[in-house]
Design a protein around this motif. Structure first.
Motif, PDB file in Angstrom:
ATOM      1  N   GLY A 189       0.830  -1.196   0.000  1.00 27.45           N
ATOM      2  CA  GLY A 189       0.000   0.000   0.000  1.00 27.45           C
ATOM      3  C   GLY A 189       0.869   1.252   0.000  1.00 27.45           C
ATOM      4  O   GLY A 189       1.725   1.401   0.860  1.00 27.45           O
ATOM      5  N   PRO A 190       0.661   2.163  -0.972  1.00 27.47           N
ATOM      6  CA  PRO A 190       1.454   3.390  -1.006  1.00 27.47           C
ATOM      7  C   PRO A 190       0.922   4.414  -0.005  1.00 27.47           C
ATOM      8  O   PRO A 190      -0.096   5.060  -0.238  1.00 27.47           O
ATOM      9  CB  PRO A 190       1.285   3.874  -2.448  1.00 27.47           C
ATOM     10  CG  PRO A 190      -0.078   3.381  -2.840  1.00 27.47           C
ATOM     11  CD  PRO A 190      -0.296   2.082  -2.097  1.00 27.47           C
ATOM     12  N   GLY A 191       1.605   4.571   1.099  1.00 22.98           N
ATOM     13  CA  GLY A 191       1.135   5.482   2.130  1.00 22.98           C
ATOM     14  C   GLY A 191       1.057   6.916   1.664  1.00 22.98           C
ATOM     15  O   GLY A 191       0.208   7.685   2.141  1.00 22.98           O
ATOM     16  N   THR A 192       1.921   7.306   0.706  1.00 23.31           N
ATOM     17  CA  THR A 192       1.881   8.688   0.233  1.00 23.31           C
ATOM     18  C   THR A 192       0.606   8.998  -0.538  1.00 23.31           C
ATOM     19  O   THR A 192       0.257  10.160  -0.719  1.00 23.31           O
ATOM     20  CB  THR A 192       3.090   8.998  -0.673  1.00 23.31           C
ATOM     21  OG1 THR A 192       3.077   8.119  -1.809  1.00 23.31           O
ATOM     22  CG2 THR A 192       4.400   8.853   0.082  1.00 23.31           C
ATOM     23  N   VAL A 193      -0.102   7.970  -0.975  1.00 27.47           N
ATOM     24  CA  VAL A 193      -1.390   8.148  -1.645  1.00 27.47           C
ATOM     25  C   VAL A 193      -2.535   7.816  -0.695  1.00 27.47           C
ATOM     26  O   VAL A 193      -3.510   8.564  -0.583  1.00 27.47           O
ATOM     27  CB  VAL A 193      -1.481   7.269  -2.912  1.00 27.47           C
ATOM     28  CG1 VAL A 193      -2.855   7.388  -3.554  1.00 27.47           C
ATOM     29  CG2 VAL A 193      -0.398   7.656  -3.914  1.00 27.47           C
ATOM     30  N   GLN A 194      -2.420   6.708   0.007  1.00 25.50           N
ATOM     31  CA  GLN A 194      -3.561   6.226   0.789  1.00 25.50           C
ATOM     32  C   GLN A 194      -3.787   7.015   2.069  1.00 25.50           C
ATOM     33  O   GLN A 194      -4.931   7.138   2.523  1.00 25.50           O
ATOM     34  CB  GLN A 194      -3.397   4.740   1.071  1.00 25.50           C
ATOM     35  CG  GLN A 194      -3.539   3.910  -0.192  1.00 25.50           C
ATOM     36  CD  GLN A 194      -3.505   2.427   0.061  1.00 25.50           C
ATOM     37  OE1 GLN A 194      -3.529   1.954   1.192  1.00 25.50           O
ATOM     38  NE2 GLN A 194      -3.421   1.653  -1.004  1.00 25.50           N
ATOM     39  N   MET A 195      -2.746   7.565   2.679  1.00 25.11           N
ATOM     40  CA  MET A 195      -3.004   8.407   3.848  1.00 25.11           C
ATOM     41  C   MET A 195      -3.769   9.668   3.457  1.00 25.11           C
ATOM     42  O   MET A 195      -4.807   9.982   4.058  1.00 25.11           O
ATOM     43  CB  MET A 195      -1.710   8.740   4.593  1.00 25.11           C
ATOM     44  CG  MET A 195      -1.962   9.491   5.920  1.00 25.11           C
ATOM     45  SD  MET A 195      -2.154  11.269   5.744  1.00 25.11           S
ATOM     46  CE  MET A 195      -0.435  11.796   5.741  1.00 25.11           C
ATOM     47  N   VAL A 211      -1.476  15.146  -4.291  1.00 21.81           N
ATOM     48  CA  VAL A 211      -0.295  14.473  -3.751  1.00 21.81           C
ATOM     49  C   VAL A 211       0.742  14.405  -4.867  1.00 21.81           C
ATOM     50  O   VAL A 211       0.402  14.510  -6.049  1.00 21.81           O
ATOM     51  CB  VAL A 211      -0.624  13.062  -3.229  1.00 21.81           C
ATOM     52  CG1 VAL A 211      -1.526  13.148  -2.015  1.00 21.81           C
ATOM     53  CG2 VAL A 211      -1.283  12.207  -4.296  1.00 21.81           C
ATOM     54  N   PRO A 212       2.034  14.250  -4.539  1.00 22.49           N
ATOM     55  CA  PRO A 212       3.063  14.364  -5.572  1.00 22.49           C
ATOM     56  C   PRO A 212       3.037  13.259  -6.613  1.00 22.49           C
ATOM     57  O   PRO A 212       3.365  13.490  -7.768  1.00 22.49           O
ATOM     58  CB  PRO A 212       4.365  14.326  -4.764  1.00 22.49           C
ATOM     59  CG  PRO A 212       4.008  13.640  -3.491  1.00 22.49           C
ATOM     60  CD  PRO A 212       2.596  14.046  -3.214  1.00 22.49           C
ATOM     61  N   HIS A 213       2.676  12.059  -6.218  1.00 22.74           N
ATOM     62  CA  HIS A 213       2.697  10.938  -7.150  1.00 22.74           C
ATOM     63  C   HIS A 213       1.374  10.178  -7.031  1.00 22.74           C
ATOM     64  O   HIS A 213       1.308   9.144  -6.374  1.00 22.74           O
ATOM     65  CB  HIS A 213       3.865  10.006  -6.847  1.00 22.74           C
ATOM     66  CG  HIS A 213       5.190  10.694  -6.857  1.00 22.74           C
ATOM     67  ND1 HIS A 213       5.786  11.159  -8.007  1.00 22.74           N
ATOM     68  CD2 HIS A 213       6.034  11.006  -5.848  1.00 22.74           C
ATOM     69  CE1 HIS A 213       6.942  11.720  -7.710  1.00 22.74           C
ATOM     70  NE2 HIS A 213       7.114  11.651  -6.415  1.00 22.74           N
ATOM     71  N   PRO A 214       0.285  10.669  -7.623  1.00 22.96           N
ATOM     72  CA  PRO A 214      -1.017  10.018  -7.449  1.00 22.96           C
ATOM     73  C   PRO A 214      -1.109   8.655  -8.109  1.00 22.96           C
ATOM     74  O   PRO A 214      -1.990   7.882  -7.787  1.00 22.96           O
ATOM     75  CB  PRO A 214      -1.995  11.009  -8.091  1.00 22.96           C
ATOM     76  CG  PRO A 214      -1.162  11.788  -9.055  1.00 22.96           C
ATOM     77  CD  PRO A 214       0.200  11.882  -8.444  1.00 22.96           C
TER      78      PRO A 214
END
Length: 546
Positions: free
Chosen positions: A107-113, A372-375
């Motif tokens: 899970g990519p936290g930078t997207v899912q958070m 977010v930077p990398h959706p």
């Protein structure tokens, strides 16, 4: 993405963003119990986080951290972790930082958070900065990527049957595809494959804890994040301030230490995911059939008639797919569609109705992502496999999976077929994690751990939450009387209230406490002049609160 099979992982991941080997090495000696007691946990260097706004006008800040690839040889190669933060909304009342892992593995936290930020309890958002990250090997961090181009990855994925394979030809195609994937991964970056274990990530987590300036860890982990949390709690027991583990995995099932050399079952069958998903599917069909088609599009007027309709549909799809909707694809869609109750269950009912009527279901629109930077980071199946297959033993003979599928189907129906094949990538996976934490699980932590187990969870059974509660030295289990995978995205105001109290001041719910889900999956037919009733109450050792 939460725990999921490779053949359905992309749909589950998309739902959560809009809302998975036989190992023979042993853990390095520094973590093994020795005569005279357990050793002091290893020192993890603090990371440097240079925060900046993720994108223009974003409420989220981003940073990149450098960590050693191999903590046993930290001066050699470093890799990068992509990190995201949302500052506490009440800075004058800020307590510290809550570190969050969204599960997977993968899970990519930078997207899912950011996507699920509003699901965190209000007081938690007010009192804590919330920080998440793409774990090593995943997403926008230094990622496992076994393809030279996106087109190559897409071609590989399109070259195998979608979902559960049916028949000898499809089974052979799936096995060949994952053997090809293993060869590709071994060629691309074999060193990285050996250093994406949960123990490696637990060390990264401790570095992040230090980087945000917290003396002890405040943590929320869901699904696979519960294994990460349990690993951290036992590697660094004195550093636990508050830890909520939501939708728990039995660590003995995950590590399978006793039968490491020749596991009889793949990971998800050891966990009991097949039986649990079958029970949730049964409840889905029962509740759907208990209302009318206005409440559930697939209802046949009664629970039995609705279950019979589903069985007939599955038999029909084996012989006569509807467009690209084969039996195998539909089974994968059904299991992953049970993860999120709203809007997941009504949407799933609509797709089943369409298939029953011979129509190709329309794709459900995905809500927009926050800035977010990398959706859209690369999230190939090999990323989850690198973690799970590298450390959780699975049968190495691909030909054995069909027999295991039939045995699981005998006890769990279609869901058993899905969860058997979910681990087939591990049969040919080329790497074993250099460091794996496999116990002990009962080291006394500085503060108790709060577990949340959902009664009807299609991926992590409630029994696994009970097992983890028995393994940890000091844990309290809060029962979520509801449906779906994780209480975070299948909310209960009651669960959120208890989590808030625990995160803020360490107050645990009374032993035996249970909370209801806020909204039932389907509305009951309204009687003339009747009023629909809701949920969200809590029951505990001392009574019931509405």
């Amino acid at each position: 993405m939460h725990i999921s099979g490779p053949t359905a992982g992309r749909r589950v991941c998309a739902a959560v963003i809009a809302a998975s080997v036989t190992c023979s090495t042993v853990l390095t000696g520094q973590y093994l119990a020795a005569a005279g007691g357990l050793p002091t946990p290893p020192s993890v260097p603090a990371l440097k986080l240079d925060w900046r706004p993720c994108v223009q006008r974003s409420p989220f800040d981003c940073a990149t951290a450098k960590v050693p690839l191999d903590y046993g040889d930290p001066g050699r190669r470093t890799i990068e972790l992509a990190v995201v933060k949302r500052k506490a909304t009440g800075p004058g009342r800020r307590i510290g930082t809550l570190l969050f892992n969204p599960g997977g593995p993968g899970g990519p936290g930078t997207v899912q958070m950011p996507q699920n930020y509003e699901s965190f309890p209000h007081e938690v958002r007010e009192r804590f900065d919330i920080v998440s990250w793409d774990t090593r090997g995943i997403g926008s961090s230094t990622a496992v990527n076994c393809f030279a181009t996106p087109g190559e990855a897409a071609a590989w994925n399109a070259g195998k049957p979608a979902g559960v394979p049916v028949g000898a030809q499809q089974r052979a195609a799936v096995i060949a595809a994952y053997q090809d994937l293993a060869r590709r991964c071994e060629r691309r970056d074999p060193e990285l494959l050996r250093h994406v274990s949960t123990a490696d990530t637990a060390r990264d987590l401790d570095g992040l804890r230090q980087a945000v300036g917290d003396a002890q860890l405040t943590y929320l982990g869901i699904s696979y994040g519960t294994i990460l949390g349990a690993t951290y709690a036992n590697m660094f027991p004195g550093r636990v301030r508050a830890m909520v583990l939501d939708s728990d995995i039995d660590p003995q099932a995950w590590t399978n230490h006793a039968s490491d050399a020749d596991p009889r079952l793949p990971t998800f069958l050891r966990m009991g995911s097949d039986r649990s998903a079958a029970a949730v599917l049964n409840r889905f069909l029962t509740l759907c059939g208990s209302t009318d088609t206005a409440g559930c599009a697939f209802s046949a007027g009664s629970p039995k008639a609705t279950r019979d309709r589903f069985d007939q549909l599955m038999r029909r799809l084996r012989a006569h797919p509807v467009g690209g909707w084969t039996y195998g694809r539909t089974v994968a869609d059904v299991v992953s569609g049970l993860y999120i109750v709203h809007p997941g269950w009504p949407d799933l009912a609509g797709r089943l109705r369409d298939l029953w009527q011979g129509r190709v279901p329309k794709a459900s629109p995905l809500p927009p992502l926050p800035p977010v930077p990398h959706p859209n980071p690369y999230l190939g199946e090999e990323q989850a496999s690198a973690v799970a297959c590298g450390e959780s033993p699975n049968p190495r003979d691909p030909a054995a999976y069909h027999a295991m599928e039939e045995a699981s189907a005998a006890r769990a129906g279609d869901a058993g077929r899905f969860w058997t094949w979910a681990a087939v990538a591990c049969a040919s996976w080329p790497a074993v994690a250099a460091d794996r934490y496999r116990g002990p699980w009962n080291r006394p932590t500085a503060h108790p751990v709060l577990l949340v187990g959902t009664r009807y969870d299609p991926a992590t059974p409630y029994a696994d939450a009970q097992a983890l509660a028995g393994e940890l030295a000091d844990a309290r289990l809060l029962t979520h009387e509801g449906y779906g995978h994780t209480a975070l995205i299948n909310p209960s105001s009651c669960v959120k209230a208890y989590e808030s109290r625990y995160f803020v001041d360490g107050t645990l719910p009374p032993a035996g406490t249970a909370c209801r889900q806020d909204e039932p999956p389907f509305p009951a037919p309204k009687p003339v002049g009747g009023v629909a009733t809701g949920g969200g109450g809590m029951t505990g050792a001392t009574g019931t609160v509405q």
